[in-house]
Scaffold this active site. Structure first.
Site, mmCIF file in Angstrom:
data_model
loop_
_atom_site.group_PDB
_atom_site.id
_atom_site.type_symbol
_atom_site.label_atom_id
_atom_site.label_comp_id
_atom_site.label_asym_id
_atom_site.label_seq_id
_atom_site.Cartn_x
_atom_site.Cartn_y
_atom_site.Cartn_z
ATOM 1 C CE1 TYR A 45 37.727 36.583 32.055
ATOM 2 C CE2 TYR A 45 38.280 34.764 30.606
ATOM 3 C CZ TYR A 45 38.626 35.933 31.236
ATOM 4 O OH TYR A 45 39.887 36.456 31.056
ATOM 5 C CB ILE A 48 39.101 44.021 46.607
ATOM 6 C CG1 ILE A 48 37.965 44.124 47.613
ATOM 7 C CG2 ILE A 48 39.393 42.574 46.246
ATOM 8 C CD1 ILE A 48 36.612 43.748 47.028
ATOM 9 N NE ARG A 49 43.395 40.001 44.995
ATOM 10 C CZ ARG A 49 43.756 39.365 43.894
ATOM 11 N NH1 ARG A 49 44.128 38.112 43.952
ATOM 12 N NH2 ARG A 49 43.761 39.987 42.724
ATOM 13 C CD GLN A 93 48.735 34.642 35.542
ATOM 14 O OE1 GLN A 93 47.588 34.699 35.085
ATOM 15 N NE2 GLN A 93 49.610 33.751 35.128
HETATM 16 C C1 AKB Z 1 41.256 31.840 31.717
HETATM 17 O O1 AKB Z 1 41.726 30.695 31.552
HETATM 18 O O2 AKB Z 1 40.115 32.064 32.106
HETATM 19 C C2 AKB Z 1 42.154 33.021 31.394
HETATM 20 C C3 AKB Z 1 41.920 33.501 29.988
HETATM 21 C C4 AKB Z 1 42.341 32.667 28.856
HETATM 22 O O3 AKB Z 1 41.434 34.573 29.810
HETATM 23 N N1 AKB Z 1 43.515 32.682 31.588
#
Ligand code: AKB
Length: 313
Positions: free
Chosen positions: A141, A35-36, A12
């Site tokens: 994350y 990688i795509r 994105q």
């Molecule tokens: C997510 O929703 O994981 C991302 C971010 C806020 O880093 N868009």
């Protein structure tokens, strides 16, 4: 002359950042990689298939092409990360740690690596979240992003690496597609509004999250990377703010253009992730250090999104 490598150029952010960097530095000086297969919007410019965790391949390309700036955008985002936490940790951390070492070894001049509002967690103050505050991320994350910020700061302090970073809010765009984030609803809603006149949102109607239109995010990235090094007072990641809205408010904004648009709500596991994140961000440090200022408000973004998506068909 700068020679730039973008890793994760088909995502994105990657698509739009690649186009903006090619405009600024010349198409032949910006190598897009992923990688795509190449994204159609990347056109004829230089592209190579690269796995962000393949240190040998990265080291070889950076040396051979005499790369002076690297943008590492490949990552597993919040929602996808929760499906397979170890894979998310492995990809997000391995790609960054290996690249930090390669950049020092190859004397790369600047490295850009994005962080996220996901570094914050349920114990963080939710409104006007400060640059420095309680940071106890609740997703893999977020944990990888916060650990990454610390590694970036460490490589700057220890080896003098010029590494720069932004804590992006949810990003809304019409060119590249989002993938696996908790804020993705704010892109899907525009597509479904145009195609079906209705959208079922995976977050509750009053869930406020920090958001930003991609045009602002790309400009922020370029401005940070161009800022004089002595102006940057943090080598962690800068808080960055533009918008804060709920699913109900974005739906109201869409209704100004598509009066019959309907939204319903079916919250899933992403609701809990969203509730752990800030609702709005204090980005005074970015404004002070390198002059950051957003341009798009919610209605301006909605008008632009709908116009471009209609043209795209
Ligand atoms: C997510 O929703 O994981 C991302 C971010 C806020 O880093 N868009």
């Amino acid at each position: 002359m700068e020679k730039i490598l973008i890793i994760g150029a088909c995502g994105q952010i990657g698509v739009e950042l690649s186009l903006a960097l090619r405009q600024a530095f010349g198409t032949s000086n910006v190598i897009a990689s992923d990688i795509r297969p190449p994204h159609p919007l990347l056109g004829e410019g230089p592209f190579m298939n690269l796995n962000a965790t393949d240190a040998t391949a990265l080291n070889e390309v950076i040396g051979r092409e005499q790369i002076s700036q690297v943008y590492l955008l490949a990552a597993v985002l919040s929602a996808t990360g929760e499906q397979n936490p170890m894979r998310a940790w492995d990809i997000n951390m391995k790609s960054l740690l290996q690249l930090l070492e390669i950049c020092v070894h190859q004397k790369v001049k600047k490295l850009y690596w994005p962080s996220s509002i996901a570094v914050f967690g349920p114990t963080t103050p939710h409104s006007d979240t400060p640059q420095q505050t309680i940071v106890e991320p609740g997703t893999v994350y977020g944990i990888s992003k916060y650990a990454g910020e610390l590694w970036c700061q460490y490589f700057h302090q220890r080896y003098g690496l010029d590494v720069r970073s932004l804590r992006y809010p949810g990003l809304i765009s019409w060119k590249g597609d989002p993938g696996g984030g908790t804020t993705d609803y704010a892109v899907e809603i525009y597509h479904d509004a145009l195609k079906q006149g209705r959208y079922t949102c995976f977050l509750k109607e009053n869930t406020y999250l920090p958001m930003m239109y991609m045009e602002d995010a790309i400009r922020a990235t370029l401005e940070l990377m161009e800022a004089p090094a002595e102006k940057l007072s943090t080598r962690m990641s800068y808080n960055l703010s533009a918008l804060s809205f709920s699913p109900k408010e974005i739906a109201d904004s869409i209704r100004k253009h598509i009066p019959g648009f309907e939204i319903s709500y079916a919250p899933d596991f992403r609701q809990q992730i969203a509730e752990g994140w800030p609702q709005s961000i204090d980005d005074r440090l970015a404004r002070h250090d390198w002059g950051w200022k957003p341009r798009f408000d919610l209605d301006a973004m909605t008008a632009d999104m709908l116009q471009h998506l209609r043209e795209k068909g």
